[in-house]
Scaffold this motif. Sequence first.
Motif, PDB file in Angstrom:
ATOM      1  N   ALA A   1      -3.613 -32.705  19.760  1.00  0.00           N
ATOM      2  CA  ALA A   1      -3.170 -33.585  20.838  1.00  0.00           C
ATOM      3  C   ALA A   1      -3.289 -35.041  20.412  1.00  0.00           C
ATOM      4  CB  ALA A   1      -3.987 -33.316  22.096  1.00  0.00           C
TER       5      ALA A   1
ATOM      6  N   THR B   1      -0.823 -29.400  27.402  1.00  0.00           N
ATOM      7  CA  THR B   1      -1.750 -30.355  26.772  1.00  0.00           C
ATOM      8  C   THR B   1      -0.989 -31.384  25.948  1.00  0.00           C
ATOM      9  OG1 THR B   1      -3.487 -28.671  26.696  1.00  0.00           O
ATOM     10  CG2 THR B   1      -3.730 -30.566  25.238  1.00  0.00           C
TER      11      THR B   1
ATOM     12  N   THR C   1      -9.197 -30.637  20.073  1.00  0.00           N
ATOM     13  CA  THR C   1      -8.302 -31.677  20.586  1.00  0.00           C
ATOM     14  C   THR C   1      -7.545 -32.406  19.482  1.00  0.00           C
ATOM     15  OG1 THR C   1     -10.082 -33.320  20.507  1.00  0.00           O
ATOM     16  CG2 THR C   1      -9.840 -32.061  22.539  1.00  0.00           C
TER      17      THR C   1
ATOM     18  N   SER D   1     -12.768 -34.807  14.711  1.00  0.00           N
ATOM     19  CA  SER D   1     -12.038 -35.379  15.850  1.00  0.00           C
ATOM     20  C   SER D   1     -12.131 -36.894  15.864  1.00  0.00           C
ATOM     21  CB  SER D   1     -12.583 -34.806  17.164  1.00  0.00           C
ATOM     22  OG  SER D   1     -12.370 -33.408  17.223  1.00  0.00           O
TER      23      SER D   1
END
Length: 469
Positions: A387, A417, A384, A351
């Motif tokens: 996104a 999202t 995540t 991430s």
Amino acid sequence: MTLAQFLDVLRRRWPSVLVVTVLATATAIGLSFVQTPQYRASSEVFVSVAAGSSVTDLSQGNNFSAARVKSYTALAVTPRVLGAAAQQLGLPRGTDLSSVVSATSTNDTVIIVVSATSASPTRAAAIANAVTEQLVGVVDEVERSAQKNALVHLSVFQPAHAPSVPYAPRASVTIAVGLLAGLALGLAQAVLREVLDTRLRSFEALRRLSGASVLGEFAVDESVAKHPLVSSEHSYSTRAESFRQLRTHLTYTNLDGASQSIVVTSATPGEGKSSTAVNLALMLAQNGSRVLLVDADLRRPTMGTYLGIESRVGLSTVLTRQVQLDDAVQVVGADNPLHVLAAGRVPPNPSELLSSSRMVDLVRQLEASYDYVIVDAPPILPVTDPAVLGAICSGVLLVASVNGQTKRADFVAAELTIRQVGARVLGLVVNRLPAQRRAKTYYNYEPSAPVSESPRRSSRARRSPEETR
């Protein structure tokens, strides 16, 4: 629920509706054969009055008898009449005939119908006749006690006879009721299951959840698990044509005509996002575009397996400056080649790498070098990463499987999202549609050999130039 939604539910759940209907009908048929046949016998009693000397007397007598009929009808099922009838038939003391005997009368008539029901036709006729006889005697006794000469007289107009056909059960009626009840129960359970079902199971349900455009539709194909890539041998298959349609629809999302960096993701794992990404990239490359396929799933990379390339050198090693970009990009195919940037070694902090400024600069560099940058990202709900990538790239292509694997709430959460981070949803790719939805497409629409315009022209084409002179 609208009519269209109801028809959609019926189309998808018709097997369960059929099963419930068949079971209910079979149950009704079974009850028709199991139930003991019941016979009904009826006798008719005529109520009359003493004759008068004038027309006025006759009219008053008729009105009087009609008024008395209701009272006599009620009198026929009293314990006194029924008890006397049971005693006349020699039935055990205390036998109650009220459940098998009924008395009715029609308006504007002076006829009383006494009916009896029994499993034996002879017994039914005997009970009806016995009750009728007792009713006549009781009425005569009551009327004579009021005055010396009775004005009202009851006579048996039609005695009861043993019926030859059972009164109940009526098989046709029972089966019809069972069929209608089963159909109603089947429809009710189908609607109830649809209301309680939280899974995404149809194209129409997906369209109700999202306002995004559907750019591609792919039917269920069992061979995808073993052969996820569209090969040149099956370039005219339905699946290949669907990817061409997806490629065409993507061009309408590029309003400014610049290069596009497209993130391909899904709400949950196993919805077909990776196979969609690699086949879309191959189709774009076959169209003559400069395409780079990036495996940005730094947790479970798959491009190396799909394309048979080296996966230890790629995006992660480029972001950490271990390898130069030009050295990490691999080429697949000779004609209209596809450039691929594999995932590289699996890092401990995917991430952080994908959300770094280095990743932003890399995307901008790739957009300057290629017409299309297809980014295969992880599922959006577990991590995540998609996104973050969606906010960096031109837009997101959201893959949704409608075979019941994904929950409706998960799809809604995934789309929400994407929009919350400011990313653009380019459209939806609907995967694993029922085969009948794609029934009108051209299956294996392969080109055929050209046919000569006429036999004469064909024969001329086979002749030598000297022969034609």
